[in-house]
Design a protein around this motif. Sequence first.
Motif, PDB file in Angstrom:
ATOM      1  N   GLY A 189     -22.998   2.497   9.841  1.00 14.86           N
ATOM      2  CA  GLY A 189     -22.721   3.884  10.217  1.00 14.86           C
ATOM      3  C   GLY A 189     -22.621   4.788   9.009  1.00 14.86           C
ATOM      4  O   GLY A 189     -23.363   4.637   8.040  1.00 14.86           O
ATOM      5  N   THR A 190     -21.677   5.710   9.052  1.00  9.00           N
ATOM      6  CA  THR A 190     -21.508   6.719   8.000  1.00  9.00           C
ATOM      7  C   THR A 190     -20.273   6.398   7.173  1.00  9.00           C
ATOM      8  O   THR A 190     -19.230   6.032   7.725  1.00  9.00           O
ATOM      9  CB  THR A 190     -21.356   8.124   8.614  1.00  9.00           C
ATOM     10  N   LEU A 191     -20.396   6.542   5.864  1.00  7.37           N
ATOM     11  CA  LEU A 191     -19.247   6.387   4.976  1.00  7.37           C
ATOM     12  C   LEU A 191     -18.556   7.742   4.849  1.00  7.37           C
ATOM     13  O   LEU A 191     -19.157   8.715   4.390  1.00  7.37           O
ATOM     14  CB  LEU A 191     -19.696   5.882   3.608  1.00  7.37           C
ATOM     15  N   TRP A 192     -17.295   7.792   5.295  1.00 10.17           N
ATOM     16  CA  TRP A 192     -16.514   9.028   5.229  1.00 10.17           C
ATOM     17  C   TRP A 192     -15.450   8.898   4.151  1.00 10.17           C
ATOM     18  O   TRP A 192     -14.635   7.972   4.187  1.00 10.17           O
ATOM     19  CB  TRP A 192     -15.842   9.300   6.578  1.00 10.17           C
ATOM     20  N   GLU A 193     -15.455   9.835   3.214  1.00 10.00           N
ATOM     21  CA  GLU A 193     -14.411   9.892   2.195  1.00 10.00           C
ATOM     22  C   GLU A 193     -13.243  10.727   2.693  1.00 10.00           C
ATOM     23  O   GLU A 193     -13.447  11.757   3.346  1.00 10.00           O
ATOM     24  CB  GLU A 193     -14.934  10.569   0.917  1.00 10.00           C
ATOM     25  N   ASP A 194     -12.028  10.287   2.393  1.00 10.71           N
ATOM     26  CA  ASP A 194     -10.860  11.141   2.575  1.00 10.71           C
ATOM     27  C   ASP A 194     -10.737  12.016   1.335  1.00 10.71           C
ATOM     28  O   ASP A 194     -10.689  11.502   0.211  1.00 10.71           O
ATOM     29  CB  ASP A 194      -9.598  10.280   2.717  1.00 10.71           C
ATOM     30  N   PRO A 213       0.827  -1.207   0.000  1.00 14.78           N
ATOM     31  CA  PRO A 213       0.000   0.000   0.000  1.00 14.78           C
ATOM     32  C   PRO A 213       0.861   1.257   0.000  1.00 14.78           C
ATOM     33  O   PRO A 213       1.805   1.378   0.777  1.00 14.78           O
ATOM     34  CB  PRO A 213      -0.814  -0.119   1.290  1.00 14.78           C
ATOM     35  N   SER A 214       0.557   2.183  -0.889  1.00 12.40           N
ATOM     36  CA  SER A 214       1.294   3.440  -0.960  1.00 12.40           C
ATOM     37  C   SER A 214       0.721   4.425   0.048  1.00 12.40           C
ATOM     38  O   SER A 214      -0.360   4.212   0.620  1.00 12.40           O
ATOM     39  CB  SER A 214       1.196   4.030  -2.365  1.00 12.40           C
ATOM     40  N   SER A 215       1.418   5.537   0.253  1.00 12.84           N
ATOM     41  CA  SER A 215       0.897   6.572   1.149  1.00 12.84           C
ATOM     42  C   SER A 215      -0.414   7.129   0.623  1.00 12.84           C
ATOM     43  O   SER A 215      -1.302   7.495   1.396  1.00 12.84           O
ATOM     44  CB  SER A 215       1.925   7.687   1.326  1.00 12.84           C
ATOM     45  N   SER A 216      -0.575   7.171  -0.699  1.00 13.08           N
ATOM     46  CA  SER A 216      -1.829   7.634  -1.285  1.00 13.08           C
ATOM     47  C   SER A 216      -2.956   6.651  -0.995  1.00 13.08           C
ATOM     48  O   SER A 216      -4.083   7.052  -0.678  1.00 13.08           O
ATOM     49  CB  SER A 216      -1.668   7.827  -2.796  1.00 13.08           C
ATOM     50  N   ASP A 217      -2.684   5.345  -1.114  1.00 11.69           N
ATOM     51  CA  ASP A 217      -3.698   4.337  -0.773  1.00 11.69           C
ATOM     52  C   ASP A 217      -4.186   4.539   0.657  1.00 11.69           C
ATOM     53  O   ASP A 217      -5.392   4.472   0.937  1.00 11.69           O
ATOM     54  CB  ASP A 217      -3.122   2.923  -0.889  1.00 11.69           C
ATOM     55  N   LEU A 218      -3.256   4.777   1.560  1.00  9.93           N
ATOM     56  CA  LEU A 218      -3.597   4.891   2.972  1.00  9.93           C
ATOM     57  C   LEU A 218      -4.301   6.209   3.282  1.00  9.93           C
ATOM     58  O   LEU A 218      -5.295   6.247   4.015  1.00  9.93           O
ATOM     59  CB  LEU A 218      -2.331   4.759   3.823  1.00  9.93           C
ATOM     60  N   ASP A 219      -3.784   7.310   2.725  1.00  8.74           N
ATOM     61  CA  ASP A 219      -4.381   8.625   2.987  1.00  8.74           C
ATOM     62  C   ASP A 219      -5.765   8.766   2.374  1.00  8.74           C
ATOM     63  O   ASP A 219      -6.569   9.582   2.838  1.00  8.74           O
ATOM     64  CB  ASP A 219      -3.482   9.739   2.440  1.00  8.74           C
ATOM     65  N   CYS A 220      -6.046   8.015   1.325  1.00 12.00           N
ATOM     66  CA  CYS A 220      -7.286   8.203   0.563  1.00 12.00           C
ATOM     67  C   CYS A 220      -8.238   7.022   0.687  1.00 12.00           C
ATOM     68  O   CYS A 220      -9.126   6.843  -0.148  1.00 12.00           O
ATOM     69  CB  CYS A 220      -6.956   8.450  -0.911  1.00 12.00           C
ATOM     70  N   SER A 221      -8.060   6.202   1.728  1.00 10.39           N
ATOM     71  CA  SER A 221      -8.802   4.943   1.807  1.00 10.39           C
ATOM     72  C   SER A 221     -10.259   5.093   2.206  1.00 10.39           C
ATOM     73  O   SER A 221     -11.107   4.319   1.785  1.00 10.39           O
ATOM     74  CB  SER A 221      -8.095   3.999   2.784  1.00 10.39           C
ATOM     75  N   GLY A 222     -10.575   6.068   3.054  1.00 10.05           N
ATOM     76  CA  GLY A 222     -11.950   6.203   3.532  1.00 10.05           C
ATOM     77  C   GLY A 222     -12.279   5.156   4.582  1.00 10.05           C
ATOM     78  O   GLY A 222     -11.529   4.213   4.817  1.00 10.05           O
ATOM     79  N   ILE A 223     -13.437   5.314   5.226  1.00  9.81           N
ATOM     80  CA  ILE A 223     -13.845   4.392   6.293  1.00  9.81           C
ATOM     81  C   ILE A 223     -15.361   4.456   6.455  1.00  9.81           C
ATOM     82  O   ILE A 223     -15.978   5.489   6.198  1.00  9.81           O
ATOM     83  CB  ILE A 223     -13.146   4.754   7.634  1.00  9.81           C
ATOM     84  N   VAL A 224     -15.952   3.333   6.861  1.00 12.49           N
ATOM     85  CA  VAL A 224     -17.361   3.304   7.264  1.00 12.49           C
ATOM     86  C   VAL A 224     -17.370   3.090   8.768  1.00 12.49           C
ATOM     87  O   VAL A 224     -16.843   2.090   9.266  1.00 12.49           O
ATOM     88  CB  VAL A 224     -18.126   2.162   6.578  1.00 12.49           C
ATOM     89  N   THR A 225     -17.948   4.023   9.518  1.00 13.33           N
ATOM     90  CA  THR A 225     -17.872   3.918  10.971  1.00 13.33           C
ATOM     91  C   THR A 225     -19.134   4.446  11.651  1.00 13.33           C
ATOM     92  O   THR A 225     -19.804   5.343  11.136  1.00 13.33           O
ATOM     93  CB  THR A 225     -16.643   4.687  11.510  1.00 13.33           C
ATOM     94  N   SER A 226     -19.410   3.861  12.808  1.00 15.58           N
ATOM     95  CA  SER A 226     -20.510   4.328  13.649  1.00 15.58           C
ATOM     96  C   SER A 226     -20.021   5.306  14.716  1.00 15.58           C
ATOM     97  O   SER A 226     -20.817   5.862  15.472  1.00 15.58           O
ATOM     98  CB  SER A 226     -21.172   3.127  14.335  1.00 15.58           C
ATOM     99  N   GLU A 227     -18.707   5.510  14.783  1.00 15.64           N
ATOM    100  CA  GLU A 227     -18.141   6.408  15.786  1.00 15.64           C
ATOM    101  C   GLU A 227     -18.437   7.866  15.427  1.00 15.64           C
ATOM    102  O   GLU A 227     -18.451   8.243  14.253  1.00 15.64           O
ATOM    103  CB  GLU A 227     -16.639   6.194  15.885  1.00 15.64           C
ATOM    104  N   ALA A 228     -18.645   8.689  16.447  1.00 11.69           N
ATOM    105  CA  ALA A 228     -18.923  10.105  16.227  1.00 11.69           C
ATOM    106  C   ALA A 228     -17.674  10.815  15.718  1.00 11.69           C
ATOM    107  O   ALA A 228     -16.568  10.545  16.177  1.00 11.69           O
ATOM    108  CB  ALA A 228     -19.400  10.749  17.526  1.00 11.69           C
ATOM    109  N   VAL A 229     -17.860  11.709  14.765  1.00 11.08           N
ATOM    110  CA  VAL A 229     -16.764  12.486  14.194  1.00 11.08           C
ATOM    111  C   VAL A 229     -16.984  13.959  14.548  1.00 11.08           C
ATOM    112  O   VAL A 229     -18.045  14.514  14.247  1.00 11.08           O
ATOM    113  CB  VAL A 229     -16.706  12.316  12.662  1.00 11.08           C
ATOM    114  N   PRO A 230     -16.018  14.622  15.198  1.00  4.32           N
ATOM    115  CA  PRO A 230     -16.182  16.044  15.536  1.00  4.32           C
ATOM    116  C   PRO A 230     -16.398  16.876  14.258  1.00  4.32           C
ATOM    117  O   PRO A 230     -15.681  16.694  13.278  1.00  4.32           O
ATOM    118  CB  PRO A 230     -14.870  16.408  16.216  1.00  4.32           C
ATOM    119  N   ARG A 231     -17.351  17.789  14.332  1.00  3.35           N
ATOM    120  CA  ARG A 231     -17.676  18.594  13.142  1.00  3.35           C
ATOM    121  C   ARG A 231     -17.429  20.081  13.366  1.00  3.35           C
ATOM    122  O   ARG A 231     -17.901  20.912  12.586  1.00  3.35           O
ATOM    123  CB  ARG A 231     -19.141  18.366  12.751  1.00  3.35           C
TER     124      ARG A 231
END
Length: 297
Positions: A112-117, A29-47
Amino acid sequence: MRGKIVLAGLILSLSGVAVNAQQVKARAPSSSDLDCSGIVTSEAVPRDTFLITGEESNYKITFWQGDIVYINKGSKQGVKVDDRFSAIRAVTPDPTEMEWSKWQFSILKRLGTLWEDEGRMRVIVVQPDLSIAKIERTCSYLQRGDIVMPYAERSAPPLKAEDRFDRFAPPSGKPAAMVIAGKDFQVTFGANDTMYVNLGSAQGVKVGDYFRVFRYQGTEHETAYQTRRFAFDADGSIAFYGRNYGFGSVPLRYKWDNVPREIVGEGVVVRTAPNASTVLVTFTLREFYAGDYVELE
């Protein structure tokens, strides 16, 4: 007749080329793969920290690598020059509102929510209640209102050798789940693509774990048209030059649970959330789809 045989051979040859083309050499995995991977999570994200706008906003509504943008936190909130931040954005289910596989949207909603990087930026000027930053990397475009978070560098997990891929591996007995979606709601996957599966840290998944991707014959999960029981008998009534061809069937009734499963690829976990993981596909025998199954190796 000879012409038909040659044509059939050409089709088979091209088909073989297509399969082999999927066997892209695995890479770390490159740094771009890791930085741009995104995540699906139920955890709260500060807005409370976000991107206000940027330079040339009299005509620009999106911002890219090299652009200057403004963040709504400054020295009073502890921001310093050279601090790095990530921009992320919550995305709703596929805007086409069309599921590729059964249960796709309902499972995503439960996860949960799908978050894009969207990108990474570095602060170059700090004011009391505002910071000016330069975008260093973009995964997609940045826009007004994107959530801004302190940048956290992600380490690349070790890569397994390709020759350890076992296309006939028996079930591992470990937790199994499904390929739910991919970045930008991609539904077809090959090597170096990113997918999201519905197993996460709460089920014991860790960064660096491997998932095996497989499917059962004749399950018909995808929304693409499939003739019922095509994998086994397809009712024996295919018309060709005035004659019917069924291309065979067997006297016993086989179905998905009493024939071997088909293993099509594998991938390494690069991020985890409580009930979902982000997986970089490292090796495939052929393309696979949202709705196919995964198991921990």
